[in-house]
Design an enzyme around this catalytic site. Sequence first.
Site, mmCIF file in Angstrom:
data_model
loop_
_atom_site.group_PDB
_atom_site.id
_atom_site.type_symbol
_atom_site.label_atom_id
_atom_site.label_comp_id
_atom_site.label_asym_id
_atom_site.label_seq_id
_atom_site.Cartn_x
_atom_site.Cartn_y
_atom_site.Cartn_z
ATOM 1 N N CYS A 247 0.791 -1.230 0.000
ATOM 2 C CA CYS A 247 0.000 0.000 0.000
ATOM 3 C C CYS A 247 0.823 1.281 0.000
ATOM 4 C CB CYS A 247 -0.949 -0.005 1.199
ATOM 5 S SG CYS A 247 -2.101 -1.405 1.199
ATOM 6 N N HIS B 219 -3.493 6.527 3.753
ATOM 7 C CA HIS B 219 -2.364 5.662 4.127
ATOM 8 C C HIS B 219 -1.003 6.260 3.790
ATOM 9 C CE1 HIS B 219 -1.557 1.118 5.057
ATOM 10 N NE2 HIS B 219 -1.143 1.940 6.002
#
Length: 559
Positions: A63, A113
């Site tokens: 991610c 994120h």
Amino acid sequence: MIPMNAAPIPDARRPNVLVILADEWRAHNVGYAGDDQVRTPNIDRLAAESINYTQAISGEPICCPARASFLTGQYPLQHGVYINDVELKPDGLTIAQVFRDHGYRTGYIGKWHLYGSPEGRFERREAFIPLAARLGFEFWKALECTHDYNRSAYYADDDPTKRYWDGYDAFGQTDAALEYIAEDTPKPFFLMLSYGPPHFPLQTAPDRFRALYEDAEIRLPENVPDWAREEATRDLRGYFAHIAALDECVGRLLDDVDLDNTVVVFSSDHGDMLWSQGLEHKLVPWEESVRVPLLIRTPDRSAATSAQLFNSPDLMPTLLGFAGLPIPASVSGTDLSMPETGPRTAFLSAPAAYSSLRRSGMEEYRGVRDVRFTYVRTISGPWLLYDNLEDPFQMVNRCGDPAYADEQSRLETELMSWLDALGDEFLPGDVYLRRDGLEHYFEVNEPLGFSGTEQWNSTNERGRYFTIDTALSEIAAHGAARDLVRSVAPPWMEFDTPLAMRRSIRIVAMSTDSHLTAARLKDLDDRLLSLGPRSQDPRTSIALPAWPPSERLTPLTDL
């Protein structure tokens, strides 16, 4: 590495840009790529009108590194986010800042994120993200990270009040995107809509989508081993259900956006193994992990198929190219808005072993992938070589095969060229972690396991033995190992929760006021090693994901 943009587009004609970003969506799991098990009629409709980049790669397939590359146009060791949950602090302009500075309104909805958790224990994943950390995005309905899709939080603009999407979060996020797109303003928009699915947990899509696959026959890829077939079938049912739900969201967006004046992008940060090669998760260099879908529909370009190698850092310069905006000097990626541009290969890297790499016993690696071959070396040496045309499921590792010696030599030269161009010394991961003060992060200290098939093996040999890096649950299941640890530190074998037992002696020692000195821990490690190899059962060889302690870990610097 960075060609000049095409001629600038006058301000009055600059297109809107809508980026639809999924999480963990594999390149081959779309109808337009030939998968008749998934239900993606709306994405297929988009593909029929788009440039389909069939060789889109996530260079570090996890991610945070991938998302940081999207926003900066840089590679992981350049932007500094080469492990998860490190805050992105760019040294150049981000993609949103460039669009904003050229008259665009900028918006972000969904999973971010990139704020990081500096304590290394996921502590900021639901924290309010201040304006300065949003890196040029003005409109804001986002959260650092959650995968609880049916109770999913977010923050709106500068209000620190935690809010929740109604029901399945992708539906509410799509509503918010449509409202933003519909605003009556003369400014064009740049909007990133970042969905959490189809990232695990896989059994949480709305019931009507799960029902589509409840009794459906699931055909598994050839590279799923027999022992993992039941789990793979269950996981793919849930994965396909999430995909069907997101396809409905994409359809709503396509029905409402002004396609005559909007560049529409559909992609993912990375893929996922889903038990191919006997591996559950991403970050590894096999096709299921690194290849992602990438469609770019523009108002003035006909549908086409492109075999250009497209890596995560290329997204920023390419979208700036389609919008006719200048590319900052800090960008290392390539503007692929023009056909027949770009490098011969895509660069693959995992500068440090963490998360699923450690749990699978794999080391830090570098590699290259061209339109035919994948070549990877770990810190220990050459590891993988696949002919992806002859062997699309990567079942035959040609690394060291005399018949492929010329190709391996060519790809090794190509890899060395990438390392030289990026200033990447390919040092042991611990060197980067110490340099950047990241040794205390939980994921870089997770338990070690091991993995492999008949044609490849994990290369960190410690994972095959009992050590202070073995999960406590594995030690508890082995009489001699359990008795040895109990003789040194009895409380460490008395944890009463499964997640705690997934931790290792190293993690426990780093999170408590241990009475054991580094010398005694080293002695314990040596005595555990002397017990010999662990069970070779592939169903238990890979360490299970754990959760960090509430305390910040203290590095064991003398061990």
